[in-house]
Design a protein around this motif. Structure first.
Motif, mmCIF file in Angstrom:
data_model
loop_
_atom_site.group_PDB
_atom_site.id
_atom_site.type_symbol
_atom_site.label_atom_id
_atom_site.label_comp_id
_atom_site.label_asym_id
_atom_site.label_seq_id
_atom_site.Cartn_x
_atom_site.Cartn_y
_atom_site.Cartn_z
ATOM 1 N N MET A 56 -3.034 -11.599 11.969
ATOM 2 C CA MET A 56 -3.653 -10.583 11.255
ATOM 3 C C MET A 56 -5.043 -10.968 10.907
ATOM 4 O O MET A 56 -5.475 -11.999 10.406
ATOM 5 C CB MET A 56 -2.718 -10.428 9.931
ATOM 6 N N ALA A 57 -6.030 -10.084 11.068
ATOM 7 C CA ALA A 57 -7.323 -10.218 10.747
ATOM 8 C C ALA A 57 -7.726 -10.339 9.239
ATOM 9 O O ALA A 57 -6.945 -10.153 8.521
ATOM 10 C CB ALA A 57 -8.114 -8.825 11.146
ATOM 11 N N ALA A 58 -8.567 -11.396 8.966
ATOM 12 C CA ALA A 58 -8.817 -11.800 7.620
ATOM 13 C C ALA A 58 -9.294 -10.641 6.939
ATOM 14 O O ALA A 58 -8.940 -10.324 5.597
ATOM 15 C CB ALA A 58 -9.988 -12.949 7.741
ATOM 16 N N ASP A 59 -9.910 -9.455 7.213
ATOM 17 C CA ASP A 59 -10.309 -8.363 6.324
ATOM 18 C C ASP A 59 -9.155 -7.489 6.269
ATOM 19 O O ASP A 59 -9.362 -6.531 5.473
ATOM 20 C CB ASP A 59 -11.482 -7.597 7.209
ATOM 21 N N ASP A 60 -8.042 -7.739 6.645
ATOM 22 C CA ASP A 60 -6.838 -6.896 6.551
ATOM 23 C C ASP A 60 -6.220 -7.348 4.973
ATOM 24 O O ASP A 60 -5.551 -6.478 4.237
ATOM 25 C CB ASP A 60 -5.495 -7.258 7.213
ATOM 26 N N HIS A 61 -6.856 -8.524 4.263
ATOM 27 C CA HIS A 61 -6.676 -8.849 3.134
ATOM 28 C C HIS A 61 -7.818 -8.383 2.125
ATOM 29 O O HIS A 61 -7.536 -8.789 0.850
ATOM 30 C CB HIS A 61 -6.284 -10.226 2.864
ATOM 31 N N SER A 62 -8.628 -7.738 2.498
ATOM 32 C CA SER A 62 -9.907 -7.494 1.563
ATOM 33 C C SER A 62 -10.455 -5.913 2.114
ATOM 34 O O SER A 62 -11.382 -5.872 2.529
ATOM 35 C CB SER A 62 -10.973 -8.466 1.995
ATOM 36 N N LYS A 63 -9.261 -5.064 1.858
ATOM 37 C CA LYS A 63 -9.843 -3.604 2.338
ATOM 38 C C LYS A 63 -10.662 -3.023 1.158
ATOM 39 O O LYS A 63 -10.866 -3.305 0.036
ATOM 40 C CB LYS A 63 -8.316 -2.752 2.310
ATOM 41 N N ALA A 64 -11.789 -2.027 1.855
ATOM 42 C CA ALA A 64 -12.515 -1.607 0.830
ATOM 43 C C ALA A 64 -11.868 -0.477 0.321
ATOM 44 O O ALA A 64 -10.957 0.116 0.466
ATOM 45 C CB ALA A 64 -13.654 -0.948 1.525
ATOM 46 N N PRO A 65 -12.590 0.142 -1.122
ATOM 47 C CA PRO A 65 -11.964 1.210 -1.717
ATOM 48 C C PRO A 65 -11.881 2.414 -1.117
ATOM 49 O O PRO A 65 -11.128 3.252 -1.148
ATOM 50 C CB PRO A 65 -12.775 1.277 -3.088
ATOM 51 N N SER A 66 -12.715 2.513 0.045
ATOM 52 C CA SER A 66 -12.810 3.917 0.970
ATOM 53 C C SER A 66 -11.621 3.556 2.070
ATOM 54 O O SER A 66 -11.709 4.572 2.943
ATOM 55 C CB SER A 66 -14.000 3.817 1.556
ATOM 56 N N TRP A 67 -11.015 2.584 2.218
ATOM 57 C CA TRP A 67 -10.061 2.492 3.198
ATOM 58 C C TRP A 67 -8.955 3.835 3.355
ATOM 59 O O TRP A 67 -8.259 3.908 2.119
ATOM 60 C CB TRP A 67 -9.364 0.938 3.033
ATOM 61 N N PRO A 68 -8.725 4.415 4.307
ATOM 62 C CA PRO A 68 -7.697 5.388 4.255
ATOM 63 C C PRO A 68 -6.486 4.983 3.956
ATOM 64 O O PRO A 68 -5.570 6.098 3.555
ATOM 65 C CB PRO A 68 -7.847 6.056 5.994
ATOM 66 N N GLY A 69 -6.003 3.800 4.006
ATOM 67 C CA GLY A 69 -4.611 3.585 3.814
ATOM 68 C C GLY A 69 -4.281 3.903 2.295
ATOM 69 O O GLY A 69 -3.116 3.953 1.997
ATOM 70 N N TRP A 70 -5.491 3.664 1.294
ATOM 71 C CA TRP A 70 -4.847 4.094 -0.049
ATOM 72 C C TRP A 70 -4.316 5.345 -0.219
ATOM 73 O O TRP A 70 -3.365 5.688 -0.842
ATOM 74 C CB TRP A 70 -6.165 3.724 -0.833
ATOM 75 N N ALA A 71 -5.060 6.426 0.353
ATOM 76 C CA ALA A 71 -4.891 7.949 0.269
ATOM 77 C C ALA A 71 -3.312 8.085 0.767
ATOM 78 O O ALA A 71 -2.750 8.903 0.517
ATOM 79 C CB ALA A 71 -5.661 8.699 0.934
ATOM 80 N N ALA A 72 -2.705 7.323 1.519
ATOM 81 C CA ALA A 72 -1.432 7.568 2.189
ATOM 82 C C ALA A 72 -0.354 7.381 1.338
ATOM 83 O O ALA A 72 0.616 7.730 1.508
ATOM 84 C CB ALA A 72 -1.324 6.568 3.416
ATOM 85 N N ALA A 73 -0.856 6.465 0.250
ATOM 86 C CA ALA A 73 0.492 6.340 -0.854
ATOM 87 C C ALA A 73 0.926 7.605 -1.289
ATOM 88 O O ALA A 73 1.923 7.895 -1.814
ATOM 89 C CB ALA A 73 -0.017 5.212 -1.957
ATOM 90 N N ALA A 74 -0.079 8.430 -1.725
ATOM 91 C CA ALA A 74 0.199 9.753 -2.313
ATOM 92 C C ALA A 74 1.154 10.479 -1.586
ATOM 93 O O ALA A 74 2.032 11.413 -2.102
ATOM 94 C CB ALA A 74 -1.072 10.560 -2.727
ATOM 95 N N ALA A 75 1.145 10.592 -0.196
ATOM 96 C CA ALA A 75 1.926 11.178 0.641
ATOM 97 C C ALA A 75 3.263 10.793 1.084
ATOM 98 O O ALA A 75 4.138 10.959 1.580
ATOM 99 C CB ALA A 75 1.172 11.264 2.196
ATOM 100 N N GLY A 76 3.255 9.104 0.400
ATOM 101 C CA GLY A 76 4.786 8.573 0.353
ATOM 102 C C GLY A 76 4.711 7.602 1.745
ATOM 103 O O GLY A 76 5.709 7.145 2.079
ATOM 104 N N ARG A 77 3.671 7.715 2.457
ATOM 105 C CA ARG A 77 3.703 6.870 3.821
ATOM 106 C C ARG A 77 3.620 5.357 3.655
ATOM 107 O O ARG A 77 3.771 4.699 4.647
ATOM 108 C CB ARG A 77 2.729 7.605 4.695
ATOM 109 N N ARG A 78 2.730 5.002 2.466
ATOM 110 C CA ARG A 78 2.678 3.589 2.147
ATOM 111 C C ARG A 78 2.754 3.206 0.864
ATOM 112 O O ARG A 78 2.935 4.042 0.076
ATOM 113 C CB ARG A 78 1.047 3.262 2.298
ATOM 114 N N ARG A 79 3.356 2.023 0.477
ATOM 115 C CA ARG A 79 3.566 1.614 -1.078
ATOM 116 C C ARG A 79 2.987 0.540 -1.154
ATOM 117 O O ARG A 79 2.744 -0.460 -0.364
ATOM 118 C CB ARG A 79 5.402 1.398 -0.888
ATOM 119 N N PHE A 80 2.207 0.594 -2.501
ATOM 120 C CA PHE A 80 1.881 -0.664 -2.938
ATOM 121 C C PHE A 80 2.175 -1.288 -4.219
ATOM 122 O O PHE A 80 2.988 -0.677 -5.000
ATOM 123 C CB PHE A 80 0.110 -0.056 -3.187
ATOM 124 N N GLY A 81 1.780 -2.471 -4.447
ATOM 125 C CA GLY A 81 2.127 -3.283 -5.773
ATOM 126 C C GLY A 81 1.066 -3.978 -6.427
ATOM 127 O O GLY A 81 0.062 -4.328 -5.749
#
Length: 523
Positions: free
Chosen positions: A1-26
């Protein structure tokens, strides 16, 4: 896994996927502050960075952030690795899921006075490294709603992967539901899957009348290995409303349907109830799999339905003789076989018809025996030995044992290993819906099998001949009809699993393991 996978920017699209239920965060929080957030003692969480907008709850959109509690450590230093397993049987995990919260706003503190005015809300010790500093930004995340984890939710296994500082993405491990986990095959499969649960699965075993079973870590020795009691979830499969609620709650990825009335003679004595269990519960599970899949972007759950070689008649009426391939013509001659065939038809019609997604796996098995049985009656491949138990010493009538039908006794340990391979293929989307055979190639009549067992146990031939006799004159009388031979051809199964063949335990080795500790083990 790439090192930058552990330091995503606030603009990373993955954050928005949480609202649609496609990703979960803790969010990692040290103890006791994690408990303070969940209990509302800490309505503002402070961080040195802004909360990504995709994780904010607003305008009726609720984004739950799981609270991941870590042990109290050094201020400002995370001792949590970038990737960590939590829940289920993960031993020594550095994170624990204790609840959840939403954040409705993230703002930046602009002065020490403003920060200290909220001291009773964020509970930060001003003398700690988390206190106010002009040299770094300080943000307040305002907690909205919150709640604790139910006890069963705490134990759901997942992998937490750091995405930005203390924010982790949670990859939920697939949930495998085993019905009939108190039965001979269900027990073996449940035990096998649990042994892999910390790294691979969430495992749920269900039962109806028996909700605690003994799992043995190793095969029996003469002194009987120590059992590990395992609690099962109660599920009455004939209560369709309760079954639907159970599935809605646990959302399994794969259901392995082992629950059944599997004794042909017992089936006849409670015909209506047995048909409901073997046919109607299967139809309901298939319909529920279809419904749940339509609500999911993963097209799950899949249903693995355990059927039987007794869907064939040995050629007596159909003229189709063994060995049988999955596409061979079925013609069951007893009610048990007919019920399993009807269950197969339901799975095909509901889950494997054109446009249905091919989410039904039918696994046919022959006569089974368990290597952990403590009651010989649990397996027709072992029950002949009851005549040699001390409790039967006063019996003078010879027991007639079938010497007409050729059986292919197969260990539930072996069947479980193949089912696990199927589960893994299903989860990788590399196993098509369809019918598969799982059966040992080693055949014997029950009488020959009994003589092998007696020899392994050093029971004298004179005693065997004095207590038993073979019946080779035709099918057993006063019992449900049975075919003479229903050998299953497993070639298509091995091809589908990408293997030459599965190495089944020999009959002799399997019986040695199944009968260790005789007679004391069997009461």
């Amino acid at each position: 896994m790439a090192a930058d996978d552990h330091s995503k920017a606030p603009s990373w699209p993955g954050w928005a996927a949480a609202a649609a239920g496609r990703r979960r965060f803790g969010l990692e929080l040290q103890s006791p502050f994690a408990e303070y957030v969940v209990s509302n003692r800490k309505p503002i969480e402070t961080r040195g960075y802004d909360l990504p907008t995709g994780l904010l709850s607003s305008d009726g959109r609720q984004v739950k952030i799981e609270i991941l509690q870590s042990k109290k450590g050094e201020d400002g230093v995370s001792a949590i690795p970038n990737r960590v397993s939590i829940g289920s049987r993960s031993k020594g995990s550095s994170l624990k899921r204790i609840g959840w919260c939403t954040f409705t706003r993230s703002f930046r503190y602009t002065s020490r006075a403003q920060f200290e005015a909220d001291a009773n809300k964020h509970l930060v010790d001003p003398a700690s490294k988390y206190g106010w500093s002009e040299e770094r930004p300080m943000y307040g995340w305002v907690v909205g709603s919150r709640g604790g984890c139910a006890s069963d939710e705490e134990n759901v296994a997942c992998t937490a992967v750091r995405r930005m500082r203390s924010l982790f993405e949670l990859h939920m491990k697939p949930t495998i539901l085993v019905t009939g986990a108190s039965g001979m095959l269900g027990r073996a499969l449940h035990r096998l899957l649990l042994s892999n649960s910390s790294s691979e699965y969430n495992v749920i075993g269900t039962g109806h009348s028996r909700l605690q079973v003994d799992h043995y870590p190793n095969y029996f020795s003469d002194t009987k290995a120590k059992a590990e009691p395992v609690e099962l979830h109660h599920l009455n499969l004939l209560d369709f409303d309760a079954t639907t609620k159970f599935l809605n709650k646990h959302r399994p990825d794969v259901i392995v349907h082992c629950a059944a009335e599997r004794y042909p003679d017992a089936f006849e004595t409670k015909l209506e109830e047995s048909i409901k269990l073997n046919v109607e519960s299967t139809k309901h599970l298939a319909r529920e799999c279809k419904r749940l899949a339509s609500d999911s972007d993963t097209a799950r759950p899949y249903l693995i339905y355990l059927s039987t070689s007794y869907v064939f008649d040995g050629g007596a009426v159909s003229g189709v003789h063994p060995p049988y391939q999955p596409q061979s013509k079925a013609h069951p001659i007893n009610n048990y076989g007919k019920s399993k065939w009807e269950g197969e038809c339901a799975v095909r019609e509901i889950l494997n018809a054109s446009g249905a997604g091919g989410r039904g796996i039918i696994a046919r098995v022959p006569l089974l025996y368990g290597e952990d049985c403590c009651d010989l009656s649990e397996s027709p491949a072992l029950e002949m030995m009851k005549v040699f138990l001390p409790s039967a010493s006063q019996t003078t009538t010879k027991k007639k044992i079938d010497h007409w039908a050729l059986r292919f006794p197969t260990s539930t340990e072996d069947v479980s290993q193949v089912l696990k391979l199927m589960i893994d293929r299903v989860l990788d989307d590399t196993l098509d819906g369809g019918t598969y055979h799982i059966a040992s190639p080693y055949g014997a009549t029950k009488y020959d099998l009994m003589k092998m067992q007696a020899k392994l146990l050093n029971i004298l031939t004179e005693r065997v001949d004095g207590r038993t006799e073979g019946n080779s004159g035709g099918p057993p009388k006063d019992s449900a009809p049975r075919p003479q031979c229903t050998q299953l051809d497993c070639t298509d199964t091995w091809k589908a699993l990408g293997m030459e063949a599965f190495e089944f335990v020999s009959l002799q080795s399997g019986m040695e393991r199944a009968l260790r500790g005789f007679p004391q083990r069997f009461g």
